[in-house]
Design a protein around this motif. Structure first.
Motif, PDB file in Angstrom:
ATOM      1  N   HIS A 151      -2.284  -2.745   8.781  1.00  0.00           N
ATOM      2  CA  HIS A 151      -1.057  -3.169   8.107  1.00  0.00           C
ATOM      3  C   HIS A 151      -0.199  -4.070   8.987  1.00  0.00           C
ATOM      4  N   ASP A 152       0.542  -4.946   8.325  1.00  0.00           N
ATOM      5  CA  ASP A 152       1.504  -5.794   9.041  1.00  0.00           C
ATOM      6  C   ASP A 152       2.821  -5.071   9.263  1.00  0.00           C
ATOM      7  N   SER A 153       3.173  -4.177   8.342  1.00  0.00           N
ATOM      8  CA  SER A 153       4.375  -3.360   8.516  1.00  0.00           C
ATOM      9  C   SER A 153       4.115  -1.979   7.937  1.00  0.00           C
ATOM     10  N   LEU A 154       4.763  -0.989   8.491  1.00  0.00           N
ATOM     11  CA  LEU A 154       4.644   0.388   8.024  1.00  0.00           C
ATOM     12  C   LEU A 154       6.041   0.986   7.942  1.00  0.00           C
ATOM     13  N   THR A 155       6.343   1.581   6.794  1.00  0.00           N
ATOM     14  CA  THR A 155       7.674   2.112   6.541  1.00  0.00           C
ATOM     15  C   THR A 155       7.579   3.562   6.099  1.00  0.00           C
ATOM     16  N   GLU A 156       8.413   4.406   6.680  1.00  0.00           N
ATOM     17  CA  GLU A 156       8.498   5.792   6.218  1.00  0.00           C
ATOM     18  C   GLU A 156       9.391   5.821   4.979  1.00  0.00           C
ATOM     19  N   GLY A 186       7.737  -9.433  -4.779  1.00  0.00           N
ATOM     20  CA  GLY A 186       7.062 -10.229  -3.767  1.00  0.00           C
ATOM     21  C   GLY A 186       5.586  -9.963  -3.579  1.00  0.00           C
ATOM     22  N   TYR A 187       4.990  -9.111  -4.415  1.00  0.00           N
ATOM     23  CA  TYR A 187       3.633  -8.661  -4.131  1.00  0.00           C
ATOM     24  C   TYR A 187       2.634  -9.047  -5.223  1.00  0.00           C
ATOM     25  N   ASP A 188       1.486  -9.571  -4.795  1.00  0.00           N
ATOM     26  CA  ASP A 188       0.379  -9.839  -5.700  1.00  0.00           C
ATOM     27  C   ASP A 188      -0.279  -8.538  -6.144  1.00  0.00           C
ATOM     28  N   LEU A 189      -0.219  -7.525  -5.267  1.00  0.00           N
ATOM     29  CA  LEU A 189      -0.910  -6.265  -5.517  1.00  0.00           C
ATOM     30  C   LEU A 189      -0.093  -5.100  -4.989  1.00  0.00           C
ATOM     31  N   VAL A 190       0.004  -4.072  -5.817  1.00  0.00           N
ATOM     32  CA  VAL A 190       0.507  -2.766  -5.378  1.00  0.00           C
ATOM     33  C   VAL A 190      -0.670  -1.812  -5.532  1.00  0.00           C
ATOM     34  N   VAL A 191      -1.045  -1.136  -4.466  1.00  0.00           N
ATOM     35  CA  VAL A 191      -2.231  -0.278  -4.500  1.00  0.00           C
ATOM     36  C   VAL A 191      -1.882   1.109  -3.968  1.00  0.00           C
ATOM     37  N   LEU A 224      -3.838 -12.405   4.420  1.00  0.00           N
ATOM     38  CA  LEU A 224      -3.250 -11.244   3.763  1.00  0.00           C
ATOM     39  C   LEU A 224      -2.090 -10.664   4.570  1.00  0.00           C
ATOM     40  N   VAL A 225      -0.985 -10.404   3.873  1.00  0.00           N
ATOM     41  CA  VAL A 225       0.138  -9.652   4.452  1.00  0.00           C
ATOM     42  C   VAL A 225       0.154  -8.304   3.756  1.00  0.00           C
ATOM     43  N   LEU A 226       0.062  -7.234   4.523  1.00  0.00           N
ATOM     44  CA  LEU A 226      -0.107  -5.888   3.971  1.00  0.00           C
ATOM     45  C   LEU A 226       0.986  -4.964   4.501  1.00  0.00           C
ATOM     46  N   ASP A 227       1.816  -4.467   3.572  1.00  0.00           N
ATOM     47  CA  ASP A 227       2.901  -3.562   3.929  1.00  0.00           C
ATOM     48  C   ASP A 227       2.574  -2.159   3.438  1.00  0.00           C
ATOM     49  N   GLY A 228       2.688  -1.175   4.314  1.00  0.00           N
ATOM     50  CA  GLY A 228       2.381   0.206   3.964  1.00  0.00           C
ATOM     51  C   GLY A 228       3.619   1.077   3.942  1.00  0.00           C
ATOM     52  N   VAL A 229       3.619   2.038   3.031  1.00  0.00           N
ATOM     53  CA  VAL A 229       4.713   3.007   2.916  1.00  0.00           C
ATOM     54  C   VAL A 229       4.110   4.399   2.804  1.00  0.00           C
ATOM     55  N   ASP A 230       4.654   5.339   3.533  1.00  0.00           N
ATOM     56  CA  ASP A 230       4.196   6.722   3.427  1.00  0.00           C
ATOM     57  C   ASP A 230       5.334   7.664   3.796  1.00  0.00           C
ATOM     58  N   LEU A 231       5.262   8.865   3.239  1.00  0.00           N
ATOM     59  CA  LEU A 231       6.318   9.860   3.434  1.00  0.00           C
ATOM     60  C   LEU A 231       6.205  10.574   4.771  1.00  0.00           C
ATOM     61  N   THR A 232       5.012  10.567   5.376  1.00  0.00           N
ATOM     62  CA  THR A 232       4.737  11.425   6.522  1.00  0.00           C
ATOM     63  C   THR A 232       4.613  10.626   7.820  1.00  0.00           C
ATOM     64  N   PRO A 233       5.497  10.862   8.793  1.00  0.00           N
ATOM     65  CA  PRO A 233       5.458  10.101  10.046  1.00  0.00           C
ATOM     66  C   PRO A 233       4.123  10.211  10.770  1.00  0.00           C
ATOM     67  N   ASP A 262       0.870  -1.178   0.000  1.00  0.00           N
ATOM     68  CA  ASP A 262       0.000   0.000   0.000  1.00  0.00           C
ATOM     69  C   ASP A 262       0.908   1.229   0.000  1.00  0.00           C
ATOM     70  N   LEU A 263       1.121   1.803  -1.191  1.00  0.00           N
ATOM     71  CA  LEU A 263       2.068   2.907  -1.333  1.00  0.00           C
ATOM     72  C   LEU A 263       1.352   4.241  -1.180  1.00  0.00           C
ATOM     73  N   GLY A 264       1.856   5.064  -0.275  1.00  0.00           N
ATOM     74  CA  GLY A 264       1.157   6.294   0.092  1.00  0.00           C
ATOM     75  C   GLY A 264      -0.028   5.939   0.974  1.00  0.00           C
ATOM     76  N   CYS A 265       0.213   5.084   1.956  1.00  0.00           N
ATOM     77  CA  CYS A 265      -0.868   4.477   2.741  1.00  0.00           C
ATOM     78  C   CYS A 265      -1.601   5.452   3.635  1.00  0.00           C
ATOM     79  N   GLY A 266      -1.004   6.606   3.928  1.00  0.00           N
ATOM     80  CA  GLY A 266      -1.684   7.609   4.737  1.00  0.00           C
ATOM     81  C   GLY A 266      -2.128   7.084   6.080  1.00  0.00           C
ATOM     82  N   THR A 267      -3.372   7.377   6.433  1.00  0.00           N
ATOM     83  CA  THR A 267      -3.916   6.974   7.734  1.00  0.00           C
ATOM     84  C   THR A 267      -4.385   5.529   7.752  1.00  0.00           C
ATOM     85  N   GLY A 268      -4.247   4.849   6.622  1.00  0.00           N
ATOM     86  CA  GLY A 268      -4.632   3.443   6.563  1.00  0.00           C
ATOM     87  C   GLY A 268      -6.023   3.184   6.024  1.00  0.00           C
TER      88      GLY A 268
END
Length: 235
Positions: A98-103, A115-120, A77-86, A57-63
């Motif tokens: 999410h299972d993991s969240l990355t700045e 490794g991903y079935d889906l990029v959203v 489902l394994v769901l990894d989130g990435v966002d620019l804003t802490p 989940d790229l640009g996952c925001g508040t989820g």
């Protein structure tokens, strides 16, 4: 190239993405309508959401998008989130979808390749100066046969309304977040260049449901407001 400044009718003070979303986070959930993005995702027929095993989940925001996907997926489902804003990541962490969240940057996530079935992604493309790096990163992340789903504001609406992504600051003034206009052809050009095959597209218009939410949008009735692109990695 089309520039938002050619259409801007608001002339709000403008801040960068990280600054803007850090300030907006407290009221974001109350001001972003599901009709803008989640309702458009609901209309898509190609993605088999329950079959997604691992998603980025790229640009996952508040989820918001992560929670929507979690509600439609299987328990595995394994769901990894990435966002620019802490600050947005903190809200997503509290939500717990999410299972993991990355700045990080959606164009250089650092997530595992292939490794991903889906990029959203939802409601992020108007903040990207160039779509190419996003689509290339999504391609890197997706497995063969995987899909990329991006939903956001329709370029026509941004141009017709002359309205940037914006929020009301603590002092009551409207503040814009850096906004770019990407034509539908810009998405097609960038996605195809990255190797993707477009398998579905949906466009939503301002309808009765929208007018009920925003009566002042009557003047935009039947105008495109959102667009979703579904890509498949066939190489």
């Amino acid at each position: 190239m089309v520039h938002f400044s050619d259409f801007d009718t608001r002339n709000y003070p403008t801040v960068d993405v990280r600054t803007g979303y850090a300030q907006w986070v407290a009221t974001y959930e109350q001001t972003v309508e599901d009709a803008m993005d989640l309702a458009v995702l609901d209309r898509l027929t190609t993605p088999a959401w329950p079959e997604v095993g691992r998603a980025a989940d790229l640009g996952c925001g508040t989820g918001r998008t992560g929670a929507w996907l979690r509600a439609r997926a299987t328990d595995g489902l394994v769901l990894d989130g990435v966002d620019l804003t802490p600050e947005m990541l903190a809200a997503a962490r509290e939500r717990g979808a999410h299972d993991s969240l990355t700045e990080g940057d959606v164009a250089a996530t650092g997530l595992a390749e292939g490794g991903y079935d889906l990029v959203v992604s939802s409601l992020i493309d108007e903040h990207l100066a160039d779509l190419g790096p996003y689509y290339r990163e999504a391609w890197r992340l997706a497995r063969p046969g995987g899909r990329c789903v991006l939903v956001g504001l329709h370029p026509y609406f941004i141009m017709a309304a002359g309205m940037p992504t914006h929020f009301t600051g603590e002092g009551g003034a409207d503040i814009a977040i850096t906004t770019h206009v990407h034509l539908v052809s810009d998405h097609l050009t960038a996605g195809l260049a990255a190797g993707w095959t477009l398998v579905e597209m949906a466009e939503a218009v301002v309808d009765d449901a929208w007018i009920a939410l925003k009566p002042k949008w009557e003047k935009y009735r039947s105008h495109p407001v959102s667009a979703a692109y579904v890509w498949e990695k066939r190489a």
